[in-house]
Design a protein around this motif. Structure first.
Motif, PDB file in Angstrom:
ATOM      1  N   ALA A  86       0.832  -1.207   0.000  1.00  0.00           N
ATOM      2  CA  ALA A  86       0.000   0.000   0.000  1.00  0.00           C
ATOM      3  C   ALA A  86       0.866   1.256   0.000  1.00  0.00           C
ATOM      4  O   ALA A  86       0.590   2.221  -0.735  1.00  0.00           O
ATOM      5  CB  ALA A  86      -0.925  -0.008   1.216  1.00  0.00           C
ATOM      6  N   ALA A  87       1.938   1.255   0.813  1.00  0.00           N
ATOM      7  CA  ALA A  87       2.800   2.431   0.911  1.00  0.00           C
ATOM      8  C   ALA A  87       3.467   2.743  -0.424  1.00  0.00           C
ATOM      9  O   ALA A  87       3.463   3.896  -0.887  1.00  0.00           O
ATOM     10  CB  ALA A  87       3.854   2.214   1.994  1.00  0.00           C
ATOM     11  N   LEU A  90       1.002   4.040  -3.088  1.00  0.00           N
ATOM     12  CA  LEU A  90       0.691   5.453  -2.885  1.00  0.00           C
ATOM     13  C   LEU A  90       1.862   6.338  -3.315  1.00  0.00           C
ATOM     14  O   LEU A  90       1.658   7.416  -3.889  1.00  0.00           O
ATOM     15  CB  LEU A  90       0.357   5.702  -1.412  1.00  0.00           C
ATOM     16  CG  LEU A  90      -1.004   5.188  -0.933  1.00  0.00           C
ATOM     17  CD1 LEU A  90      -1.125   5.317   0.581  1.00  0.00           C
ATOM     18  CD2 LEU A  90      -2.134   5.941  -1.629  1.00  0.00           C
ATOM     19  N   LEU A  93       1.616   6.550  -6.955  1.00  0.00           N
ATOM     20  CA  LEU A  93       0.430   7.315  -7.336  1.00  0.00           C
ATOM     21  C   LEU A  93       0.683   8.820  -7.272  1.00  0.00           C
ATOM     22  O   LEU A  93       0.192   9.583  -8.112  1.00  0.00           O
ATOM     23  CB  LEU A  93      -0.740   6.931  -6.423  1.00  0.00           C
ATOM     24  CG  LEU A  93      -2.098   7.577  -6.717  1.00  0.00           C
ATOM     25  CD1 LEU A  93      -2.627   7.140  -8.076  1.00  0.00           C
ATOM     26  CD2 LEU A  93      -3.104   7.223  -5.627  1.00  0.00           C
ATOM     27  N   PHE A  94       1.483   9.263  -6.299  1.00  0.00           N
ATOM     28  CA  PHE A  94       1.761  10.696  -6.143  1.00  0.00           C
ATOM     29  C   PHE A  94       3.001  11.136  -6.923  1.00  0.00           C
ATOM     30  O   PHE A  94       3.481  12.261  -6.733  1.00  0.00           O
ATOM     31  CB  PHE A  94       1.941  11.039  -4.654  1.00  0.00           C
ATOM     32  CG  PHE A  94       0.643  11.097  -3.899  1.00  0.00           C
ATOM     33  CD1 PHE A  94      -0.198  12.192  -4.033  1.00  0.00           C
ATOM     34  CD2 PHE A  94       0.252  10.058  -3.075  1.00  0.00           C
ATOM     35  CE1 PHE A  94      -1.394  12.258  -3.341  1.00  0.00           C
ATOM     36  CE2 PHE A  94      -0.941  10.111  -2.374  1.00  0.00           C
ATOM     37  CZ  PHE A  94      -1.780  11.210  -2.509  1.00  0.00           C
TER      38      PHE A  94
END
Length: 295
Positions: A86-87, A90, A93-94
């Motif tokens: 998940a980390a 993300l 994603l950014f």
């Protein structure tokens, strides 16, 4: 405040002359040995550049899969593995993937160098009280010296670039693994060591098969702290050319970009948490499987 004026002080002119003398000797030393020191650390720079290029060129999904596999094999924890996935999703994603890979590369290389130098030093300290008395003040200075002060002699010696950045991070991050290796080995149960001696175990085999497994949780705590200090130094080291998440944070401070600084800072925090949880879980598992006390 009259007592301040009465306090004996060195004359400012004398202080300036002393400072010029020290600076002059250090410049002479840097001209004579700077190239040699840089050449000694060049293999680390080559390893860093190779690892950085590999991580950036590899497709993100493959890097993520390998990271999750390593975390799973080390921790055997679904929560830690899911949190890692998940980390890093993300982070991608950014738009922070490339800088994160650069930071990951320098943390891996600098941690490897710090552990390779610190572990034998900690073992030697646990064997010699004299060496411990000599090195403890040095480690105190290394741990309490402000991080920005590290940059002054390194930049004077080697200038700006990747090699000075590696040296700064390694020096700043190394004390915890030295101290906690020394502490962990000295805390090993004396009765276990006496039993090993009674069986005629050789010193190196006793160290490898008895002492290090029992001291492993403490040593891994030192490795954790080394990783955290290396991550903390990434931002400071960006001032002298270390690429990664530290440079955007520095730009955010300079230009007052709050969101940019926050996102890159959170990415550094995410890497720190992943390393911390994984190494702690791996240490617990290794102690269960290798610890003589559990036999």
């Amino acid at each position: 405040m009259d007592w301040l004026r009465e306090f004996p002080q060195i004359e400012p002119r004398t202080l300036r002359e002393m400072a010029r003398t020290v600076d002059g000797h250090y410049r002479t030393f840097s001209r004579a040995w700077g190239d040699t020191i840089e050449a000694a650390f060049r293999p680390l720079m080559d390893l860093l550049l190779w690892l950085e290029a590999l991580l950036i060129a590899t497709p993100w999904w493959l890097v993520l899969a390998v990271l999750c596999l390593i975390v799973w094999l080390a921790s055997k924890s679904r929560a830690v593995t899911a949190g890692t996935a998940a980390a890093f999703l993300l982070i991608g994603l950014f738009g922070l993937w490339a800088d994160t890979m650069r930071t990951l590369a320098i943390i891996l290389v600098c941690t490897l160098a710090a552990v390779a130098l610190g572990l034998p030093t900690g073992v030697a300290m646990s064997r010699s009280a004299t060496l411990r008395r000599v090195l403890n003040p040095v480690l105190d200075v290394m741990q309490t010296m402000p991080s920005f002060v590290y940059l002054i002699p390194i930049v004077m010696l080697l200038g700006i670039g990747i090699v000075p950045g590696i040296i700064v991070v390694v020096i700043y991050a190394m004390p915890p693994v030295i101290r906690l290796t020394d502490l962990g080995l000295r805390l090993v149960d004396k009765e276990v060591l006496e039993a090993a001696d009674a069986f005629g175990t050789r010193p190196w085999r006793k160290l490898w098969e008895v002492e290090l497994p029992l001291a492993l949780p403490t040593i891994m705590a030192g490795v954790n702290q080394t990783i955290m200090m290396a991550l903390a130094m990434v931002v400071v080291a960006s001032l002298i050319g270390v690429r990664g998440l530290g440079q955007p944070v520095l730009q955010a401070i300079t230009n007052q970009y709050f969101t940019q600084g926050l996102l890159n800072g959170l990415a550094i925090v995410a890497i720190a948490i992943v390393f911390d949880r994984t190494s702690q879980a791996a240490a617990r598992r290794l102690q269960r499987h290798r610890g003589p006390a559990n036999d």
